[in-house]
Design a protein around this motif. Structure first.
Motif, PDB file in Angstrom:
ATOM      1  N   ILE A  26       9.883   3.017  -6.513  1.00  0.00           N
ATOM      2  CA  ILE A  26       8.936   4.132  -7.337  1.00  0.00           C
ATOM      3  C   ILE A  26      10.133   5.229  -7.521  1.00  0.00           C
ATOM      4  O   ILE A  26      11.097   6.263  -7.118  1.00  0.00           O
ATOM      5  N   THR A  27       9.035   5.293  -8.379  1.00  0.00           N
ATOM      6  CA  THR A  27      10.566   7.284  -9.686  1.00  0.00           C
ATOM      7  C   THR A  27       9.469   7.567 -10.183  1.00  0.00           C
ATOM      8  O   THR A  27       8.441   7.830 -10.705  1.00  0.00           O
ATOM      9  N   HIS A  28       9.617   9.592  -9.431  1.00  0.00           N
ATOM     10  CA  HIS A  28       9.046  10.337 -10.266  1.00  0.00           C
ATOM     11  C   HIS A  28       8.825  10.155 -12.002  1.00  0.00           C
ATOM     12  O   HIS A  28      10.159  10.798 -11.767  1.00  0.00           O
ATOM     13  N   ALA A  29       8.298  10.229 -12.271  1.00  0.00           N
ATOM     14  CA  ALA A  29       8.448   9.861 -14.061  1.00  0.00           C
ATOM     15  C   ALA A  29       8.029  11.436 -14.770  1.00  0.00           C
ATOM     16  O   ALA A  29       8.960  11.236 -15.289  1.00  0.00           O
ATOM     17  N   SER A  30       7.077  12.140 -14.324  1.00  0.00           N
ATOM     18  CA  SER A  30       6.439  13.656 -14.368  1.00  0.00           C
ATOM     19  C   SER A  30       5.887  14.072 -13.899  1.00  0.00           C
ATOM     20  O   SER A  30       5.150  14.098 -13.575  1.00  0.00           O
ATOM     21  N   GLY A  31       5.330  15.200 -14.601  1.00  0.00           N
ATOM     22  CA  GLY A  31       4.581  16.255 -13.964  1.00  0.00           C
ATOM     23  C   GLY A  31       5.557  17.042 -13.058  1.00  0.00           C
ATOM     24  O   GLY A  31       6.755  17.717 -13.078  1.00  0.00           O
ATOM     25  N   GLY A  32       4.059  17.399 -12.233  1.00  0.00           N
ATOM     26  CA  GLY A  32       4.839  18.385 -11.266  1.00  0.00           C
ATOM     27  C   GLY A  32       5.272  17.358  -9.784  1.00  0.00           C
ATOM     28  O   GLY A  32       5.671  16.370 -10.797  1.00  0.00           O
ATOM     29  N   HIS A  45       1.202  -0.969  -0.288  1.00  0.00           N
ATOM     30  CA  HIS A  45      -0.477  -0.384   0.137  1.00  0.00           C
ATOM     31  C   HIS A  45       0.838   0.968  -0.275  1.00  0.00           C
ATOM     32  O   HIS A  45       1.871   1.787   0.829  1.00  0.00           O
ATOM     33  N   PHE A  46       1.092   2.235  -0.602  1.00  0.00           N
ATOM     34  CA  PHE A  46       1.260   3.424  -1.097  1.00  0.00           C
ATOM     35  C   PHE A  46       0.448   4.579  -0.714  1.00  0.00           C
ATOM     36  O   PHE A  46      -0.486   4.319  -1.506  1.00  0.00           O
ATOM     37  N   PHE A  47       0.936   5.239   0.168  1.00  0.00           N
ATOM     38  CA  PHE A  47       0.042   6.248   0.414  1.00  0.00           C
ATOM     39  C   PHE A  47       0.384   8.280   0.230  1.00  0.00           C
ATOM     40  O   PHE A  47       2.513   7.384   0.881  1.00  0.00           O
ATOM     41  N   TYR A  48       0.171   9.113  -0.320  1.00  0.00           N
ATOM     42  CA  TYR A  48       0.910  10.285  -0.380  1.00  0.00           C
ATOM     43  C   TYR A  48      -0.505  11.184  -0.582  1.00  0.00           C
ATOM     44  O   TYR A  48      -1.103  10.934  -0.314  1.00  0.00           O
ATOM     45  N   GLN A  49      -0.212  12.291  -0.369  1.00  0.00           N
ATOM     46  CA  GLN A  49      -0.640  12.796  -0.402  1.00  0.00           C
ATOM     47  C   GLN A  49      -0.992  13.943  -1.789  1.00  0.00           C
ATOM     48  O   GLN A  49      -0.307  14.043  -2.484  1.00  0.00           O
ATOM     49  N   ALA A  50      -2.390  13.971  -2.417  1.00  0.00           N
ATOM     50  CA  ALA A  50      -2.662  14.600  -3.575  1.00  0.00           C
ATOM     51  C   ALA A  50      -3.217  15.786  -3.910  1.00  0.00           C
ATOM     52  O   ALA A  50      -3.780  16.303  -2.692  1.00  0.00           O
ATOM     53  N   ALA A  51      -3.653  16.227  -4.671  1.00  0.00           N
ATOM     54  CA  ALA A  51      -3.299  17.594  -5.320  1.00  0.00           C
ATOM     55  C   ALA A  51      -3.696  17.739  -6.710  1.00  0.00           C
ATOM     56  O   ALA A  51      -2.875  17.127  -7.244  1.00  0.00           O
ATOM     57  N   SER A  52      -4.738  18.755  -7.543  1.00  0.00           N
ATOM     58  CA  SER A  52      -4.672  18.724  -8.404  1.00  0.00           C
ATOM     59  C   SER A  52      -3.132  18.886  -9.161  1.00  0.00           C
ATOM     60  O   SER A  52      -3.147  18.989 -10.640  1.00  0.00           O
ATOM     61  N   SER A  53      -1.852  19.797  -8.875  1.00  0.00           N
ATOM     62  CA  SER A  53      -1.059  20.540  -9.711  1.00  0.00           C
ATOM     63  C   SER A  53      -0.275  18.912  -9.262  1.00  0.00           C
ATOM     64  O   SER A  53       1.120  19.275  -9.600  1.00  0.00           O
ATOM     65  N   TYR A  54      -0.428  17.984  -9.459  1.00  0.00           N
ATOM     66  CA  TYR A  54       1.265  17.168  -8.625  1.00  0.00           C
ATOM     67  C   TYR A  54       0.666  15.850 -10.358  1.00  0.00           C
ATOM     68  O   TYR A  54       0.298  16.110 -10.963  1.00  0.00           O
ATOM     69  N   GLY A  55       2.522  15.573 -10.321  1.00  0.00           N
ATOM     70  CA  GLY A  55       2.648  14.608 -11.032  1.00  0.00           C
ATOM     71  C   GLY A  55       2.652  13.065 -10.983  1.00  0.00           C
ATOM     72  O   GLY A  55       1.654  13.070  -9.895  1.00  0.00           O
ATOM     73  N   VAL A  56       3.206  12.685 -11.938  1.00  0.00           N
ATOM     74  CA  VAL A  56       2.711  10.887 -11.714  1.00  0.00           C
ATOM     75  C   VAL A  56       4.377  10.283 -11.025  1.00  0.00           C
ATOM     76  O   VAL A  56       5.548  10.877 -11.535  1.00  0.00           O
TER      77      VAL A  56
END
Length: 261
Positions: free
Chosen positions: A231-237, A184-195
């Motif tokens: 887990i890799t920061h792939a794109s977006g914000g 289970h992977f938990f994060y904080q979501a927001a409309s400006s966040y990436g993928v």
């Protein structure tokens, strides 16, 4: 001429007195022996392998007590001991009787087991019980960060108030090895966040997770064992990680047969 007797009468009286004296002495001796002779004591069987037989005593010796007769002596023994002869006879083994403590047996009922149980086996299921989980915060030392990640504290709504944030896509990643059957992977979501992309073990499948929505991603069920996730920061914000949770294995329902004996 006068006739003179052949025996002098003057000697007759002393002779008679001597004769009576000898007779008197003999009578006194017989009377004394008859008075001092011990009376016969009946013999009683003895448990020992020998016994003493009385042969004779001196006049000063009182009645002898035969060993094992149980008769008490009437006077203390004299200084001179009686003449005793020990006779032996074959040893007789005395049986030994062993006794047990006085116990009372209480009759108890006997229950026979029948071939058919009184009740059918009942199934016990634990699927309704939520099992404990292993939670790893983003600050846990077992999470290996590669690249540039910014650790923040006192974040509202975050687990233990901490987050790790990546602002540059491409090379920032997290590697974590766990033992279990799901992630289970938990994060904080927001409309400006990436993928972010998630890769488990050497699987060629890379799963994109859009942090603009949700807040939790759950993997498919895996084989119970040790797995490595990247887990890799792939794109977006910017993207972030709050915590990882590894559920404990869910016990398999078991059937517990019950029967009455």
């Amino acid at each position: 001429m006068d006739n003179q007797p052949s025996i002098d009468r003057g000697l007759l009286i002393p002779i008679l007195i001597s004769g009576f004296s000898v007779v008197g002495i003999i009578v006194v001796l017989f009377i004394g022996r008859s008075l001092n002779s011990p009376e016969e004591i009946p013999m009683t069987p003895s448990a020992t392998s020998f016994q003493y037989l009385y042969l004779g005593t001196e006049p000063a010796i009182t009645t002898l007590v035969v060993e094992g007769s149980g008769l008490p002596a009437t006077e203390p023994p004299a200084t001179e001991a009686p003449i005793l002869i020990a006779t032996t006879r074959p040893a007789v083994a005395t049986p030994i009787i062993l006794t047990r403590p006085n116990t009372t047996r209480t009759a108890t009922s006997i229950t026979f087991r029948t071939g058919t149980p009184s009740r059918l086996p009942t199934a016990t299921s634990t699927t309704g019980t939520r099992v404990a989980a292993n939670t790893y915060d983003d600050t846990d030392s077992r999470l290996a960060y590669t690249g540039t990640w910014d650790g923040q504290t006192n974040v509202n709504g975050a687990y233990q108030g901490t987050l790790h944030i990546s602002s540059v896509a491409g090379s920032n990643s997290i590697t974590f090895t766990f033992t279990g059957h799901q992630l289970h992977f938990f994060y904080q979501a927001a409309s400006s966040y990436g993928v972010v992309t998630i890769k488990i073990d050497n699987d060629a499948l890379v799963i994109p997770v859009n942090e603009a929505q949700g807040g939790e991603w759950v993997s498919d069920l895996l084989a119970q064992g040790t797995h490595t996730v990247v887990i890799t920061h792939a794109s977006g914000g910017s993207v972030n990680i709050d915590r990882l949770v590894i559920p404990a294995p869910t016990p398999t329902p078991t059937r517990t047969p019950t029967s009455t004996q």
